[in-house]
Write a protein that holds these residues in place. Sequence first.
Motif, PDB file in Angstrom:
ATOM      1  N   LEU A 155      16.074  45.878  -0.512  1.00 58.08           N
ATOM      2  CA  LEU A 155      14.768  45.523  -1.073  1.00 58.08           C
ATOM      3  C   LEU A 155      13.680  46.292  -0.329  1.00 58.08           C
ATOM      4  N   GLU A 156      12.889  47.064  -1.054  1.00 58.47           N
ATOM      5  CA  GLU A 156      11.831  47.849  -0.417  1.00 58.47           C
ATOM      6  C   GLU A 156      10.631  46.994  -0.045  1.00 58.47           C
ATOM      7  N   ASN A 157      10.433  45.897  -0.772  1.00 63.07           N
ATOM      8  CA  ASN A 157       9.284  45.026  -0.534  1.00 63.07           C
ATOM      9  C   ASN A 157       9.557  44.113   0.664  1.00 63.07           C
ATOM     10  N   GLU A 158       8.705  44.209   1.691  1.00 56.85           N
ATOM     11  CA  GLU A 158       8.910  43.407   2.901  1.00 56.85           C
ATOM     12  C   GLU A 158       8.823  41.916   2.599  1.00 56.85           C
ATOM     13  N   ARG A 159       7.921  41.528   1.712  1.00 53.79           N
ATOM     14  CA  ARG A 159       7.775  40.120   1.341  1.00 53.79           C
ATOM     15  C   ARG A 159       9.064  39.579   0.739  1.00 53.79           C
ATOM     16  N   GLU A 160       9.695  40.370  -0.112  1.00 52.58           N
ATOM     17  CA  GLU A 160      10.928  39.928  -0.751  1.00 52.58           C
ATOM     18  C   GLU A 160      12.095  39.902   0.242  1.00 52.58           C
ATOM     19  N   ARG A 161      12.087  40.796   1.209  1.00 48.48           N
ATOM     20  CA  ARG A 161      13.130  40.785   2.242  1.00 48.48           C
ATOM     21  C   ARG A 161      13.054  39.499   3.063  1.00 48.48           C
ATOM     22  N   LYS A 162      11.835  39.122   3.436  1.00 48.16           N
ATOM     23  CA  LYS A 162      11.648  37.901   4.217  1.00 48.16           C
ATOM     24  C   LYS A 162      12.026  36.669   3.397  1.00 48.16           C
ATOM     25  N   LEU A 163      11.624  36.663   2.137  1.00 43.42           N
ATOM     26  CA  LEU A 163      11.946  35.535   1.257  1.00 43.42           C
ATOM     27  C   LEU A 163      13.461  35.407   1.098  1.00 43.42           C
ATOM     28  N   THR A 164      14.134  36.536   0.951  1.00 43.94           N
ATOM     29  CA  THR A 164      15.587  36.525   0.822  1.00 43.94           C
ATOM     30  C   THR A 164      16.244  35.983   2.086  1.00 43.94           C
ATOM     31  N   ALA A 165      15.740  36.389   3.245  1.00 42.94           N
ATOM     32  CA  ALA A 165      16.289  35.921   4.521  1.00 42.94           C
ATOM     33  C   ALA A 165      16.127  34.410   4.681  1.00 42.94           C
ATOM     34  N   VAL A 166      15.009  33.883   4.182  1.00 45.18           N
ATOM     35  CA  VAL A 166      14.754  32.443   4.272  1.00 45.18           C
ATOM     36  C   VAL A 166      15.680  31.658   3.347  1.00 45.18           C
ATOM     37  N   LEU A 167      15.963  32.202   2.166  1.00 48.89           N
ATOM     38  CA  LEU A 167      16.726  31.474   1.156  1.00 48.89           C
ATOM     39  C   LEU A 167      18.238  31.629   1.307  1.00 48.89           C
ATOM     40  N   THR A 168      18.679  32.709   1.916  1.00 49.87           N
ATOM     41  CA  THR A 168      20.122  32.979   2.023  1.00 49.87           C
ATOM     42  C   THR A 168      20.919  31.850   2.678  1.00 49.87           C
ATOM     43  N   PRO A 169      20.422  31.193   3.751  1.00 51.12           N
ATOM     44  CA  PRO A 169      21.213  30.111   4.379  1.00 51.12           C
ATOM     45  C   PRO A 169      21.528  28.945   3.454  1.00 51.12           C
ATOM     46  N   PHE A 170      20.803  28.801   2.350  1.00 52.46           N
ATOM     47  CA  PHE A 170      21.077  27.705   1.416  1.00 52.46           C
ATOM     48  C   PHE A 170      22.277  27.995   0.521  1.00 52.46           C
ATOM     49  N   ILE A 171      22.806  29.216   0.589  1.00 51.85           N
ATOM     50  CA  ILE A 171      23.995  29.574  -0.169  1.00 51.85           C
ATOM     51  C   ILE A 171      25.230  29.245   0.659  1.00 51.85           C
ATOM     52  N   SER A 172      26.196  28.580   0.050  1.00 48.37           N
ATOM     53  CA  SER A 172      27.407  28.206   0.781  1.00 48.37           C
ATOM     54  C   SER A 172      28.162  29.445   1.251  1.00 48.37           C
ATOM     55  N   CYS A 173      28.563  29.424   2.509  1.00 50.63           N
ATOM     56  CA  CYS A 173      29.398  30.500   3.043  1.00 50.63           C
ATOM     57  C   CYS A 173      30.848  30.004   3.095  1.00 50.63           C
ATOM     58  N   GLY A 174      31.752  30.916   3.362  1.00 49.81           N
ATOM     59  CA  GLY A 174      33.169  30.568   3.390  1.00 49.81           C
ATOM     60  C   GLY A 174      33.527  29.572   4.467  1.00 49.81           C
ATOM     61  N   ALA A 175      32.743  29.546   5.551  1.00 47.56           N
ATOM     62  CA  ALA A 175      33.038  28.639   6.661  1.00 47.56           C
ATOM     63  C   ALA A 175      32.744  27.182   6.300  1.00 47.56           C
ATOM     64  N   LYS A 176      31.872  26.960   5.316  1.00 47.96           N
ATOM     65  CA  LYS A 176      31.533  25.596   4.918  1.00 47.96           C
ATOM     66  C   LYS A 176      32.537  25.007   3.939  1.00 47.96           C
ATOM     67  N   MET A 177      33.246  25.865   3.225  1.00 46.07           N
ATOM     68  CA  MET A 177      34.175  25.393   2.206  1.00 46.07           C
ATOM     69  C   MET A 177      35.245  24.436   2.752  1.00 46.07           C
ATOM     70  N   PRO A 178      35.886  24.729   3.909  1.00 46.53           N
ATOM     71  CA  PRO A 178      36.892  23.783   4.432  1.00 46.53           C
ATOM     72  C   PRO A 178      36.333  22.382   4.682  1.00 46.53           C
ATOM     73  N   ILE A 179      35.054  22.301   5.045  1.00 47.21           N
ATOM     74  CA  ILE A 179      34.422  20.996   5.277  1.00 47.21           C
ATOM     75  C   ILE A 179      34.303  20.247   3.954  1.00 47.21           C
ATOM     76  N   TYR A 180      33.878  20.958   2.901  1.00 48.75           N
ATOM     77  CA  TYR A 180      33.784  20.342   1.585  1.00 48.75           C
ATOM     78  C   TYR A 180      35.153  19.826   1.147  1.00 48.75           C
ATOM     79  N   VAL A 181      36.166  20.671   1.296  1.00 48.19           N
ATOM     80  CA  VAL A 181      37.508  20.329   0.835  1.00 48.19           C
ATOM     81  C   VAL A 181      38.068  19.138   1.610  1.00 48.19           C
TER      82      VAL A 181
END
Length: 215
Positions: free
Chosen positions: A1-27
């Motif tokens: 992303l060339e836009n710095e604002r969008e890069r920061k926004l993406t960095a803030v929102l990314t942790p809300f996406i489930s990663c593979g390490a969280k899946m075993p806890i769900y299961v």
Amino acid sequence: LENERERKLTAVLTPFISCGAKMPIYVLMASVFFTEYQTLLVFSLYLVSLTVVFGSGFVLSKTWFKGADSGYLLEIPPLRLPKFKNTATQVWQRTKEFIVRAGTIIFAVSVVLWFLQSFTIGFQMVESPDESILATFGKVIAPIFVPLGFGNWVASVALLTGIAAKEMIISTMSVLSSGQGGSLTQSISQIFTPVSAYSFVIFVLLASPCMAAVA
């Protein structure tokens, strides 16, 4: 992303996406408390994740990260059948990465946890993990999580170790359950109710990611 604002926004929102390490806890929670609705439970967590990402993204883009959007062009490559060599290489890389992490961070923290739940503050062997150093510390922070439904010292300590690596949450519960003389599933069923278990996985989903992701 060339836009710095969008890069920061993406960095803030990314942790809300489930990663593979969280899946075993769900299961694990689904298999213990929601045996008839395991798939539905896990699917609901992904819906919560997407809802929070889109909702937060909309609010933040209109307030804190307010600004003009940049153009975004995505080129979709042609679909091809996967090659066995490429697939095997990627599987090996992912497996190796987990083995390295399990053999270093998870193993080392598990040893420390075993020590802390085996001795009192006076470094005397405990008869019950409830008298251990770990329990003493866990009971101090446990009230913070009472409004969420899991104000238990075991759950509190597991969440703290999850800051190092989300895989440590299950590892921590496993170590503590072995100290109490029961199986992991038995210990979890005594710590949580179905409602508090769902609250717990929602917290794991939306809370701070592991240190590697933060870095």
